[in-house]
Design a protein around this motif. Structure first.
Motif, short mmCIF file in Angstrom:
data_model
loop_
_atom_site.label_atom_id
_atom_site.label_comp_id
_atom_site.label_asym_id
_atom_site.label_seq_id
_atom_site.Cartn_x
_atom_site.Cartn_y
_atom_site.Cartn_z
N LEU A 85 -36.99 -5.62 -39.67
CA LEU A 85 -36.51 -6.59 -38.83
C LEU A 85 -36.72 -8.12 -39.49
O LEU A 85 -35.77 -9.08 -39.27
N ARG B 187 -34.49 -8.43 -42.73
CA ARG B 187 -33.35 -8.76 -42.39
C ARG B 187 -33.11 -10.32 -41.92
O ARG B 187 -32.28 -11.01 -42.28
N ASP B 188 -34.06 -10.67 -41.01
CA ASP B 188 -33.94 -11.94 -40.27
C ASP B 188 -33.89 -12.99 -41.33
O ASP B 188 -33.42 -13.96 -41.29
N GLY C 282 -29.46 -7.10 -37.26
CA GLY C 282 -30.22 -5.96 -37.44
C GLY C 282 -29.06 -4.61 -37.27
O GLY C 282 -29.44 -3.73 -37.68
N ASN C 283 -27.86 -4.87 -36.70
CA ASN C 283 -26.87 -3.76 -36.65
C ASN C 283 -25.91 -3.66 -38.09
O ASN C 283 -25.05 -2.92 -37.90
N SER D 288 -35.38 -2.15 -46.00
CA SER D 288 -34.15 -2.86 -44.98
C SER D 288 -32.98 -2.68 -45.28
O SER D 288 -32.12 -2.84 -44.56
#
Length: 198
Positions: free
Chosen positions: A57, A60-61, A67-68, A149
């Motif tokens: 998370l 990705r952030d 996240g999806n 990720s």
């Protein structure tokens, strides 16, 4: 220089290379003097056990990826031989719209830096600029977090020796696809995982 290379080949008792195609080329060049022991010693990347759910998370952030969404990643020295424009062009033609591409690495020469600028312009021109993220060079642990990720590692290169980036991706359990070329063929055994890079 070919002369020095040929001398080295002909005066060697044993030659070690890191892929089958290079071994076959050496044997062909040696011709009748094929009593030299030519072995393949594949690069080894040990498994990396650093999976932490929060890393996915956070990573990705950090790159602005929800996240999806699905994440494709490629890594290496950014030069024309890596054929990254193919990956960007494919992204623009995909029917699935929730896919991002992380491009890890950078150039090492002025020509390479111009190539990176070209890739950024191409992504904008094809309407996928917001889905193509250039990270620059990263330390190994951060690269592994990106691999963890991501959903798929893709290497669309035109030529390779033995791509460590792909070996490292496999080392963290990331599925991989790549060009049907020497080096990558030594790693990916199934033709379904390879494609024509042109």
């Amino acid at each position: 220089n070919k002369l020095i290379e040929n001398m080295g080949l002909h005066f060697s008792d044993r030659i070690i290379t890191n892929n089958v195609a290079a071994r076959d080329e050496i044997l062909m060049r040696l011709g009748k003097r094929n009593n030299i022991d030519v072995q393949v010693l594949y690069n080894n990347i040990p498994p990396m056990n650093i999976r932490k759910p929060e890393d996915i998370l956070q990573t990705r952030d950090k790159y602005g990826i929800p996240g999806n969404k699905k994440v494709l990643v490629t890594a290496g020295i950014l030069n024309r031989g890596k054929n990254i424009e193919m990956l960007i062009a494919c992204l623009s033609k995909m029917e699935v719209k929730d896919v991002y591409v992380l491009i890890v690495g950078d150039g090492s020469t002025e020509v390479d830096f111009r190539y990176k600028d070209y890739l950024k312009e191409l992504a904008q021109k094809l309407g996928v600029g917001e889905k193509v993220v250039f990270t620059g060079w990263l330390g190994k642990e951060h690269l592994w977090k990106i691999y963890l990720s991501s959903d798929l590692f893709v290497l669309p290169s035109l030529s390779e020796g033995m791509p460590n980036a792909m070996l490292e991706a496999l080392g963290v359990g990331l599925p991989c696809m790549g060009s049907n070329i020497t080096g990558i063929k030594d790693i990916l055994e199934y033709k379904e995982l390879m494609f024509d890079p042109l």
